[in-house]
Scaffold this motif. Structure first.
Motif, PDB file in Angstrom:
ATOM      1  N   LEU A 109       0.826  -1.210   0.000  1.00  0.00           N
ATOM      2  CA  LEU A 109       0.000   0.000   0.000  1.00  0.00           C
ATOM      3  C   LEU A 109       0.863   1.264   0.000  1.00  0.00           C
ATOM      4  N   ILE A 110       1.960   1.231   0.733  1.00  0.00           N
ATOM      5  CA  ILE A 110       2.875   2.374   0.729  1.00  0.00           C
ATOM      6  C   ILE A 110       3.392   2.627  -0.682  1.00  0.00           C
ATOM      7  N   GLU A 111       3.789   1.578  -1.364  1.00  0.00           N
ATOM      8  CA  GLU A 111       4.270   1.728  -2.745  1.00  0.00           C
ATOM      9  C   GLU A 111       3.183   2.297  -3.638  1.00  0.00           C
ATOM     10  N   TYR A 112       1.952   1.856  -3.413  1.00  0.00           N
ATOM     11  CA  TYR A 112       0.828   2.360  -4.217  1.00  0.00           C
ATOM     12  C   TYR A 112       0.615   3.857  -3.995  1.00  0.00           C
ATOM     13  N   PHE A 113       0.722   4.298  -2.751  1.00  0.00           N
ATOM     14  CA  PHE A 113       0.425   5.691  -2.434  1.00  0.00           C
ATOM     15  C   PHE A 113       1.570   6.644  -2.770  1.00  0.00           C
ATOM     16  N   LYS A 114       2.747   6.113  -3.005  1.00  0.00           N
ATOM     17  CA  LYS A 114       3.860   6.987  -3.375  1.00  0.00           C
ATOM     18  C   LYS A 114       3.541   7.699  -4.694  1.00  0.00           C
ATOM     19  N   GLY A 115       3.713   9.004  -4.696  1.00  0.00           N
ATOM     20  CA  GLY A 115       3.419   9.776  -5.895  1.00  0.00           C
ATOM     21  C   GLY A 115       2.002  10.297  -5.971  1.00  0.00           C
ATOM     22  N   LYS A 116       1.129   9.851  -5.056  1.00  0.00           N
ATOM     23  CA  LYS A 116      -0.236  10.375  -5.027  1.00  0.00           C
ATOM     24  C   LYS A 116      -0.214  11.770  -4.395  1.00  0.00           C
ATOM     25  N   GLU A 117      -0.794  12.749  -5.079  1.00  0.00           N
ATOM     26  CA  GLU A 117      -0.665  14.124  -4.620  1.00  0.00           C
ATOM     27  C   GLU A 117      -1.398  14.403  -3.305  1.00  0.00           C
ATOM     28  N   ARG A 118      -2.340  13.593  -2.970  1.00  0.00           N
ATOM     29  CA  ARG A 118      -3.059  13.802  -1.713  1.00  0.00           C
ATOM     30  C   ARG A 118      -2.215  13.418  -0.495  1.00  0.00           C
ATOM     31  N   ILE A 119      -1.157  12.651  -0.716  1.00  0.00           N
ATOM     32  CA  ILE A 119      -0.467  12.010   0.398  1.00  0.00           C
ATOM     33  C   ILE A 119       1.022  12.340   0.423  1.00  0.00           C
ATOM     34  N   ASP A 120       1.523  12.586   1.626  1.00  0.00           N
ATOM     35  CA  ASP A 120       2.960  12.770   1.847  1.00  0.00           C
ATOM     36  C   ASP A 120       3.506  11.472   2.437  1.00  0.00           C
ATOM     37  N   THR A 121       4.115  10.651   1.598  1.00  0.00           N
ATOM     38  CA  THR A 121       4.606   9.351   2.069  1.00  0.00           C
ATOM     39  C   THR A 121       5.930   9.457   2.827  1.00  0.00           C
ATOM     40  N   ASN A 122       6.393  10.689   3.064  1.00  0.00           N
ATOM     41  CA  ASN A 122       7.507  10.883   3.994  1.00  0.00           C
ATOM     42  C   ASN A 122       7.000  10.967   5.430  1.00  0.00           C
ATOM     43  N   LYS A 123       5.672  11.015   5.576  1.00  0.00           N
ATOM     44  CA  LYS A 123       5.052  11.093   6.893  1.00  0.00           C
ATOM     45  C   LYS A 123       4.012   9.974   7.000  1.00  0.00           C
ATOM     46  N   ILE A 124       4.458   8.824   7.462  1.00  0.00           N
ATOM     47  CA  ILE A 124       3.565   7.670   7.581  1.00  0.00           C
ATOM     48  C   ILE A 124       3.543   7.182   9.021  1.00  0.00           C
ATOM     49  N   GLY A 125       2.341   7.050   9.546  1.00  0.00           N
ATOM     50  CA  GLY A 125       2.167   6.509  10.887  1.00  0.00           C
ATOM     51  C   GLY A 125       1.367   5.226  10.852  1.00  0.00           C
ATOM     52  N   ILE A 126       1.469   4.459  11.916  1.00  0.00           N
ATOM     53  CA  ILE A 126       0.705   3.217  12.000  1.00  0.00           C
ATOM     54  C   ILE A 126       0.127   3.050  13.396  1.00  0.00           C
TER      55      ILE A 126
END
Length: 270
Positions: A107-124
């Motif tokens: 899912l992280i790989e999928y969301f990389k590059g999506k403009e809605r999301i900053d994948t440098n800031k991921i919490g769980i």
């Protein structure tokens, strides 16, 4: 007026639920993992609370749960223990946890590059089984920047061995447990392989909030307390990034716990 969007979709055969603000972009991403027997809708209110604060919330149906229930799945272990002990279910739960880590990375790989999301800031975060999984994923995935395990156990091997020992004290099961010693050893090796307890020292200096009710008999707090004692010296120079919260509660995910988790994400990931 802030409009909150809630939508369902399927990514790489993983059914997900996303909750986010309609016109907000570059949002921190928070994954939530549900408990055993639940599904991606378990903590919709928590997702809404996070979305209001500007986070992009994603939960998924874990292996064998929700829309993935009944689908063909390969398991490492077959049933060998008396059904009423729950031991086979407990082992299977950890196989679900292991697969959840793979799913989260996909899912992280999928969301990389999506403009809605900053994948440098991921919490769980996650509750019950999801708490176990949050410990496991935090220990193994460097993309996770903030973690909040809730009502889970960080020491997989010790918990398994304690469970075996306590189960064997019951007269109706003691002989069967003794007869299954080789199967117990196989599963013990598996738990040792995936156990996140020692690896969690490497999560420093990233913020870690552990929430565990002090009346919880499903996930007794002393497993979290052992990790807390182990990590206190590690976080001694940045104590504001590490906390063990033990509300007077049993195996629940209450509103006040959700609020505490939201505040932690807002402080350290927002």
């Amino acid at each position: 007026m802030t409009k909150i969007i809630m939508e369902t979709s399927v990514v790489d055969d993983i059914p997900i639920l996303s909750i986010f603000q309609e016109k907000l972009y570059s949002c921190p991403l928070v994954f939530f993992i549900h408990g055993y027997g639940a599904d991606r809708e378990q903590a919709i209110d928590f997702g809404y609370m996070l979305a209001k604060k500007g986070f992009y919330y994603v939960s998924m149906d874990c292996k064998g749960h929700g829309e993935r229930k009944g689908k063909n799945e390969s398991n490492k272990f077959h049933q060998v223990f008396p059904r009423d002990t729950g031991l086979d279910t407990y082992v299977h739960m950890h196989e679900v946890i292991e697969q959840s880590a793979i799913d989260i990375q996909n899912l992280i790989e999928y969301f990389k590059g999506k403009e809605r999301i900053d994948t440098n800031k991921i919490g769980i975060s996650g509750f019950s089984m999801g708490g176990y999984a949050s410990f496991y994923i935090s220990a193994n995935n460097p993309d996770i920047k903030v973690a909040i395990p809730i009502a889970g156990k960080p020491s997989f091997t010790k918990s398994w061995l304690d469970t075996i020992t306590s189960t064997a004290t019951y007269e109706q099961w003691s002989t069967q447990i003794q007869d299954a010693v080789k199967e117990v050893e196989k599963r013990t090796e598996y738990f040792q392989m995936i156990d996140p307890f020692d690896k969690l020292s490497g999560f420093f200096p990233k913020p870690l909030l552990i929430i565990n009710g002090d009346q919880d008999i499903d996930s007794p707090y002393f497993y979290s307390l052992e990790l807390y004692k182990k990590l206190l010296p590690v976080y001694s120079e940045q104590p504001d990034k590490f906390k063990l919260s033990m509300p007077f509660i049993n195996h629940q995910f209450t509103y006040s716990m959700k609020q505490e988790a939201c505040d932690w994400f807002e402080k350290h990931l927002g």
